[in-house]
Motif scaffolding. Structure first.
Motif, PDB file in Angstrom:
ATOM      1  N   HIS A  32       0.836  -1.203   0.000  1.00 23.01           N
ATOM      2  CA  HIS A  32       0.000   0.000   0.000  1.00 23.01           C
ATOM      3  C   HIS A  32       0.872   1.255   0.000  1.00 23.01           C
ATOM      4  N   PRO A  33       0.910   2.013  -1.111  1.00 25.21           N
ATOM      5  CA  PRO A  33       1.654   3.271  -1.127  1.00 25.21           C
ATOM      6  C   PRO A  33       1.061   4.285  -0.142  1.00 25.21           C
ATOM      7  N   VAL A  34       1.936   5.046   0.499  1.00 25.24           N
ATOM      8  CA  VAL A  34       1.523   6.052   1.482  1.00 25.24           C
ATOM      9  C   VAL A  34       2.136   7.390   1.104  1.00 25.24           C
ATOM     10  N   ASP A  35       1.302   8.413   0.946  1.00 28.51           N
ATOM     11  CA  ASP A  35       1.795   9.738   0.580  1.00 28.51           C
ATOM     12  C   ASP A  35       2.615  10.321   1.725  1.00 28.51           C
ATOM     13  N   LEU A  36       3.812  10.791   1.427  1.00 30.01           N
ATOM     14  CA  LEU A  36       4.711  11.339   2.446  1.00 30.01           C
ATOM     15  C   LEU A  36       4.873  12.850   2.332  1.00 30.01           C
ATOM     16  N   ARG A  37       4.014  13.493   1.553  1.00 27.34           N
ATOM     17  CA  ARG A  37       4.167  14.937   1.368  1.00 27.34           C
ATOM     18  C   ARG A  37       3.747  15.715   2.611  1.00 27.34           C
ATOM     19  N   TRP A  38       4.487  16.796   2.843  1.00 24.04           N
ATOM     20  CA  TRP A  38       4.168  17.756   3.884  1.00 24.04           C
ATOM     21  C   TRP A  38       3.758  19.060   3.180  1.00 24.04           C
ATOM     22  N   PRO A  39       3.122  19.990   3.906  1.00 18.27           N
ATOM     23  CA  PRO A  39       2.773  21.272   3.274  1.00 18.27           C
ATOM     24  C   PRO A  39       3.959  21.953   2.601  1.00 18.27           C
ATOM     25  N   SER A  40       5.151  21.769   3.133  1.00 13.80           N
ATOM     26  CA  SER A  40       6.333  22.401   2.543  1.00 13.80           C
ATOM     27  C   SER A  40       6.723  21.776   1.209  1.00 13.80           C
ATOM     28  N   ASP A  41       6.143  20.613   0.879  1.00 18.51           N
ATOM     29  CA  ASP A  41       6.454  19.946  -0.387  1.00 18.51           C
ATOM     30  C   ASP A  41       5.555  20.407  -1.530  1.00 18.51           C
ATOM     31  N   ASN A  68       8.798  11.669  -6.835  1.00 22.28           N
ATOM     32  CA  ASN A  68       8.324  10.651  -5.894  1.00 22.28           C
ATOM     33  C   ASN A  68       8.479  11.143  -4.465  1.00 22.28           C
ATOM     34  N   ARG A  69       7.360  11.249  -3.775  1.00 16.45           N
ATOM     35  CA  ARG A  69       7.382  11.502  -2.335  1.00 16.45           C
ATOM     36  C   ARG A  69       6.388  10.533  -1.702  1.00 16.45           C
ATOM     37  N   VAL A  70       6.555   9.270  -2.034  1.00 14.49           N
ATOM     38  CA  VAL A  70       5.604   8.248  -1.603  1.00 14.49           C
ATOM     39  C   VAL A  70       6.350   7.158  -0.856  1.00 14.49           C
ATOM     40  N   GLY A  71       5.764   6.702   0.241  1.00 15.02           N
ATOM     41  CA  GLY A  71       6.335   5.610   1.005  1.00 15.02           C
ATOM     42  C   GLY A  71       5.615   4.302   0.712  1.00 15.02           C
ATOM     43  N   LYS A  96       0.278   6.313   9.633  1.00 11.67           N
ATOM     44  CA  LYS A  96       0.285   7.756   9.366  1.00 11.67           C
ATOM     45  C   LYS A  96       0.894   8.537  10.524  1.00 11.67           C
ATOM     46  N   GLN A  97       0.504   8.184  11.745  1.00  8.42           N
ATOM     47  CA  GLN A  97       0.988   8.932  12.911  1.00  8.42           C
ATOM     48  C   GLN A  97       2.489   8.746  13.121  1.00  8.42           C
ATOM     49  N   ARG A  98       2.989   7.555  12.820  1.00  5.52           N
ATOM     50  CA  ARG A  98       4.398   7.266  13.066  1.00  5.52           C
ATOM     51  C   ARG A  98       5.240   7.368  11.800  1.00  5.52           C
ATOM     52  N   TYR A  99       4.606   7.821  10.690  1.00  6.94           N
ATOM     53  CA  TYR A  99       5.346   8.057   9.443  1.00  6.94           C
ATOM     54  C   TYR A  99       6.076   6.788   9.004  1.00  6.94           C
ATOM     55  N   VAL A 100       5.364   5.649   9.139  1.00 11.61           N
ATOM     56  CA  VAL A 100       5.980   4.352   8.896  1.00 11.61           C
ATOM     57  C   VAL A 100       6.304   4.142   7.418  1.00 11.61           C
TER      58      VAL A 100
END
Length: 455
Positions: free
Chosen positions: A283-292, A299-302, A331-335
């Motif tokens: 399962h891909p997880v989006d890793l973008r932050w507002p600064s991105d 690619n900014r996907v985990g 999501k909470q632990r940015y796994v």
């Protein structure tokens, strides 16, 4: 991206082009590049359907301006003594206008062909005038960018088209170059994951044997162009009813899609189930932050892995709850970034990544990707007519995402929302499934997705 269109200097093609660029591939890009081939192309497809009148010349002009702002979409990969690098391609990709081959022609069914990044840029854009509107196919090599990066590019494309149709100077938020060079670095959660917690997450990811579908053909008999592509959109009413039930009970479409994928697999392929083996979903997880948000497409996907035995899926309601709890932790632990950090560590030791793949440690049963609401018109300030994005009469009907598959992956499901309407897709390898089996599995998945939310 609420400031997508701003009071910046007028934009021209010369101003849009980023200029010569040489960037090293980050570990995740190298990982995808090593898997990318004509037999297993890591190419995903975005399908857009519009209704109404349009300006062909301005669509082409806006495309050229938008793609010129994306360095990785306009580059190819070259080998150097220091490793593989991105290098600007000599020519910008063009929007290719096509005509329908026959009555009832559906471009979505066209083969998803390999885009060889050593020879060309990683985007192939084609457009067909069909049924009083337009159907657009964007095929993108995942080494260049992920689904969210493609959405960012599309938003700029049609933001510029809207301005061109309206007339006047073109104004758009400048992209920032520093985040692009920093795209392989990921933030740590607060507090950071401890060594023990990281080892526990790795153990849960690789523990136990994975359930796989058997091949129906010899290796190499089919290539990526033989994949079956299926699409099944829900109506606005079905989507609204599903969202209402999910929201009332504290679930997301992503939670429901993952749980439905587990349940649909057990019902569709009972012969391969084993009580001690696990169905594994990548399962891909989006890793973008507002600064991105101002970073060019990349690619900014985990990556996260969800694993369940058939016994843990017998009760769909309990499966849905357990999936939600796991995804909240992810999501909470940015796994999702842990897998990428692991890739960066193994990249320093030649052969380790290949060995892990051969051992099957990270080869899943299937993949599920939730692209979310692809339009978010209020953020992009797109004009709306009765809740539908409307570019001076050219109205967006829907967007569907058809995601890539890695080596030995038989199934890739995706969910995508447009104008409050959910579209579900499946890409299935002909090495594992027939077209009829693929369609039946997608229908089973959609049925479980609609039914899984509590009343």
């Amino acid at each position: 991206m609420s400031n997508f269109i701003t009071d910046t200097a007028p934009l021209s093609l010369e101003a849009a082009i980023q200029g010569p660029e040489t960037l090293r591939l980050v570990p995740f890009e190298r990982f995808l590049f090593q898997s990318d081939s004509a037999a297993t192309p890591v190419v995903f497809r975005v399908v857009m359907r519009f209704d109404g009148p349009y300006r062909a010349d301005l669509l082409s002009q806006a495309f050229r301006l938008a793609v010129a702002r994306q360095p990785l979409l306009t580059s190819r990969i070259v080998a150097t003594p220091e490793g593989h690098h991105w290098q600007s391609h000599d020519e910008l990709p063009e929007l290719q206008w096509r005509t329908a081959d026959s009555p009832g022609f559906d471009p979505v069914k066209l083969p998803i062909e390999w885009i060889d990044l050593t020879k060309s840029a990683g985007i192939n854009a084609r457009i067909w005038p069909i049924d009083g509107g337009l159907t657009i196919l964007l095929d993108v090599n995942h080494v260049c960018c992920d689904g969210q990066g493609a959405r960012q590019f599309i938003s700029e494309w049609f933001g510029l088209y809207q301005q061109l149709v309206a007339g006047g100077d073109l104004r758009i938020t400048p992209t920032e170059r520093t985040p692009l060079t920093d795209r392989g670095n990921y933030r740590l959660p607060t507090p950071p994951i401890s060594t023990w917690e990281g080892l526990r997450n790795l153990y849960l990811t690789v523990r136990g044997k994975t359930i796989y579908l058997p091949r129906r053909a010899a290796h190499g008999e089919f290539d990526g162009t033989s994949d079956h592509v299926c699409e099944l959109p829900l109506s606005a009413e079905e989507t609204a009813a599903l969202r209402k039930r999910l929201k009332r009970n504290g679930y997301t479409v992503n939670d429901a899609g993952l749980a439905a994928a587990f349940v649909a697999f057990t019902k569709s392929f009972p012969d391969v189930l084993h009580r001690r083996k696990k169905i594994t979903i990548l399962h891909p997880v989006d890793l973008r932050w507002p600064s991105d948000l101002k970073t060019p497409a990349c690619n900014r996907v985990g990556v996260s892995f969800l694993r369940r035995t058939p016994g843990e899926i017998k009760n769909p309601a309990e499966a849905l709850k357990s999936v939600r709890d796991q995804m909240q932790y992810v999501k909470q632990r940015y796994v999702g970034a842990e897998f990428l950090r692991g890739l960066a560590m193994t990249a320093e030791k030649p052969g380790v990544t290949d060995w892990l793949q051969r051992m099957g440690c990270f080869v899943p049963t299937m993949q599920f990707t939730c692209l979310g609401d692809t339009t978010r018109a209020m953020h992009y300030r797109f004009p709306m007519t009765e809740g539908i994005i409307d570019f001076h009469g050219l109205k967006l009907n829907r967007i569907s995402g058809i995601m890539q598959m890695g080596p030995f992956l038989p199934l890739s499901l995706a969910a995508c929302e447009t104008n409050q309407r959910l579209s579900l897709t499946l890409r299935a390898s002909a090495s594992y499934l027939t077209a009829e089996e693929a369609n039946r599995f997608l229908e089973t998945f959609v049925g479980e997705l609609v039914a899984i939310a509590p009343e």
